[in-house]
Design an enzyme around this catalytic site. Structure first.
Site, short mmCIF file in Angstrom:
data_model
loop_
_atom_site.label_atom_id
_atom_site.label_comp_id
_atom_site.label_asym_id
_atom_site.label_seq_id
_atom_site.Cartn_x
_atom_site.Cartn_y
_atom_site.Cartn_z
N HIS A 58 -7.49 9.58 -2.24
CA HIS A 58 -6.92 9.28 -0.96
C HIS A 58 -7.71 9.97 0.23
CE1 HIS A 58 -2.72 9.04 1.06
NE2 HIS A 58 -3.77 8.88 1.93
N LYS A 87 -2.73 6.07 -4.21
CA LYS A 87 -3.61 6.77 -4.18
C LYS A 87 -3.38 8.45 -4.57
CE LYS A 87 -3.75 4.57 0.45
NZ LYS A 87 -2.37 4.46 0.92
N TYR A 147 3.48 9.60 -0.01
CA TYR A 147 4.30 9.11 0.64
C TYR A 147 5.74 9.12 0.23
CZ TYR A 147 0.16 6.39 2.62
OH TYR A 147 -1.12 6.06 3.06
N ASP A 164 0.70 -1.24 0.14
CA ASP A 164 -0.05 0.14 0.12
C ASP A 164 1.03 1.28 0.00
OD1 ASP A 164 -2.68 1.36 0.68
OD2 ASP A 164 -1.38 2.15 1.77
N1 LIG Z 1 -5.52 6.14 3.41
C1 LIG Z 1 -4.90 6.93 4.51
O1 LIG Z 1 -5.03 8.10 4.83
C2 LIG Z 1 -4.02 6.36 5.28
C3 LIG Z 1 -3.62 6.89 6.45
C4 LIG Z 1 -2.88 6.25 7.11
C5 LIG Z 1 -2.26 5.05 7.01
N2 LIG Z 1 -2.40 4.41 5.79
C6 LIG Z 1 -1.74 3.37 5.35
O2 LIG Z 1 -2.05 2.37 6.28
C7 LIG Z 1 -0.66 1.85 6.84
C8 LIG Z 1 -0.45 1.26 8.14
O3 LIG Z 1 -1.10 2.28 9.27
P1 LIG Z 1 0.08 3.00 9.97
O4 LIG Z 1 1.31 3.11 9.38
O5 LIG Z 1 -0.48 4.43 10.45
O6 LIG Z 1 0.21 2.48 11.44
P2 LIG Z 1 -0.07 0.82 12.01
O7 LIG Z 1 0.20 -0.07 10.64
O8 LIG Z 1 -1.43 0.68 12.76
O9 LIG Z 1 1.39 0.82 12.92
C9 LIG Z 1 2.45 0.88 12.63
C10 LIG Z 1 3.48 0.91 13.67
O10 LIG Z 1 3.25 -0.05 14.43
C11 LIG Z 1 4.79 -0.81 14.55
N3 LIG Z 1 4.43 -2.30 14.58
C12 LIG Z 1 4.18 -3.16 13.45
N4 LIG Z 1 4.10 -4.35 13.59
C13 LIG Z 1 4.52 -4.60 15.10
C14 LIG Z 1 4.46 -5.51 15.84
N5 LIG Z 1 4.24 -6.74 15.44
N6 LIG Z 1 4.82 -5.33 17.16
C15 LIG Z 1 4.84 -4.11 17.65
N7 LIG Z 1 4.89 -3.03 16.89
C16 LIG Z 1 4.35 -3.03 15.46
C17 LIG Z 1 5.79 -0.11 13.54
O11 LIG Z 1 6.86 -0.41 14.03
P3 LIG Z 1 8.03 -0.65 13.14
O12 LIG Z 1 7.95 0.35 11.94
O13 LIG Z 1 9.24 -0.30 13.91
O14 LIG Z 1 8.07 -2.00 12.56
C18 LIG Z 1 4.81 1.26 13.49
O15 LIG Z 1 5.45 1.73 14.34
C19 LIG Z 1 0.26 3.08 6.49
O16 LIG Z 1 1.60 2.50 6.39
C20 LIG Z 1 -0.38 3.54 5.17
O17 LIG Z 1 0.12 2.60 3.96
C21 LIG Z 1 -3.45 4.89 4.92
#
Ligand SMILES: NC(=O)c1ccc[n+]([C@@H]2O[C@H](COP(=O)([O-])OP(=O)(O)OC[C@H]3O[C@@H](n4cnc5c(N)ncnc54)[C@H](OP(=O)(O)O)[C@@H]3O)[C@@H](O)[C@H]2O)c1
Length: 286
Positions: free
Chosen positions: A106, A73, A50, A45
């Site tokens: 997006h 997006k 980004y 994704d």
């Molecule tokens: N459409 C939108 O507007 C939108 C908005 C926000 C996000 N997104 C998408 O959704 C994706 C995921 O959301 P997010 O990045 O906001 O947050 P998330 O996936 O909820 O959390 C990521 C965090 O969790 C940690 N993590 C991952 N696996 C873990 C585990 N097994 N144990 C402990 N910690 C863990 C990661 O650390 P490390 O990096 O150190 O592994 C990072 O700090 C984004 O990367 C993006 O692609 C889309």
């Protein structure tokens, strides 16, 4: 390990687990995605905002394209017809591919009529540049406005990607999407890490001999959503994969449902949500 998929109403199928890449940039992004592909991820994704599409190109260049599921997006400034077409073509060039598996709006942007963007997305789909098209951060009122316009154009809004985790259980929106046969993708499914310290999640994790992250992802999947956790270490990437072939009991799923506090982490100033907005990262996880 083969990640199970779910089929869009009309068209291709999306792997139920993908890798989020927001804030993964530079060498780290290339290394992380290469590792992810080696250990079984196929769904990546990204988004033009980004700023990592060129790194993703480098990471996927030796991987069979037909085995990948790539989402990108269009940013809020690129939703007029010509700009949306241009933004998609730029994403394709940066990613080094002829097509996206999924192309999303997006964020909604009330300054630009949704039909202008949908016309562009219809064109992109017709030309084969985007296999499926969808939206992100759309609420029920946004979907109510967009769906009849999509129908007029003869296209399907296949996906809505929204923030979704135990502290933000958007049940109404999820049920609405299910009812309209729109696949729901949960972004920030780990609450950006904060929810992993929650005692209810930790107790359930102990009981199942799983980790808190696995419990959160399982809960998301059990709700019928696709999950796209971001991880940047091999340990986290590995840990987030074994979330299939086991179940949370109804009772434990319900205990997690009750954690809901309607707490958004992602609420930028331009968001068109009711209620909380104004910052990208709320301070409730500190
Ligand atoms: N459409 C939108 O507007 C939108 C908005 C926000 C996000 N997104 C998408 O959704 C994706 C995921 O959301 P997010 O990045 O906001 O947050 P998330 O996936 O909820 O959390 C990521 C965090 O969790 C940690 N993590 C991952 N696996 C873990 C585990 N097994 N144990 C402990 N910690 C863990 C990661 O650390 P490390 O990096 O150190 O592994 C990072 O700090 C984004 O990367 C993006 O692609 C889309």
């Amino acid at each position: 390990m083969q990640i199970p998929t779910v089929k869009f109403k009309a068209g291709n199928s999306i792997p139920l687990l993908g890798l989020g890449t927001w804030q993964l940039t530079g060498k780290k992004c290339i290394e992380t995605i290469k590792i992810a592909l080696e250990i079984g991820y196929t769904h990546i994704d990204t988004a033009e905002i980004y700023g990592n599409q060129k790194e993703i190109r480098e990471a996927i260049k030796d991987f069979p394209r037909e085995k990948l599921f790539l989402t990108s997006k269009a940013w809020i400034k690129n939703l007029e017809f010509e700009k949306a077409i241009k933004a998609c073509k730029k994403a394709l060039a940066e990613l080094g591919t002829n097509y996206l598996d999924l192309y999303l709006i997006h964020w909604p942007n009330k300054k630009i009529p949704i039909e202008n963007t949908l016309k562009a997305f219809a064109e992109l789909q017709k030309k084969g540049l985007a296999r499926s098209i969808g939206v992100s951060n759309f609420t029920i009122p946004h979907l109510e406005e967009a769906l009849p316009k999509a129908q007029e154009l003869g296209i399907e809004i296949a996906n809505n990607q929204c923030e979704f985790h135990p502290l933000l259980y958007q049940k109404k929106l999820l049920d609405y999407c299910k009812n309209k046969e729109i696949i729901f993708t949960a972004y920030s499914p780990l609450g950006r890490g904060g929810i992993l310290k929650n005692p209810v999640i930790r107790n359930i994790a102990e009981k199942y001999k799983k980790t808190p992250a696995q419990i959160c992802l399982k809960w998301v999947l059990q709700k019928g959503a696709v999950a796209i956790p971001k991880a940047s270490s091999q340990l986290h990437l590995q840990e987030n994969l074994p979330v299939f072939n086991w179940q949370l009991s109804g009772q434990d799923e319900k205990a997690i449902d009750l954690l809901n506090k309607n707490q958004r982490i992602i609420a930028p100033f331009f968001a068109e949500f009711e209620g909380s907005k104004g910052s990208f990262l709320g301070n409730f996880y500190k």
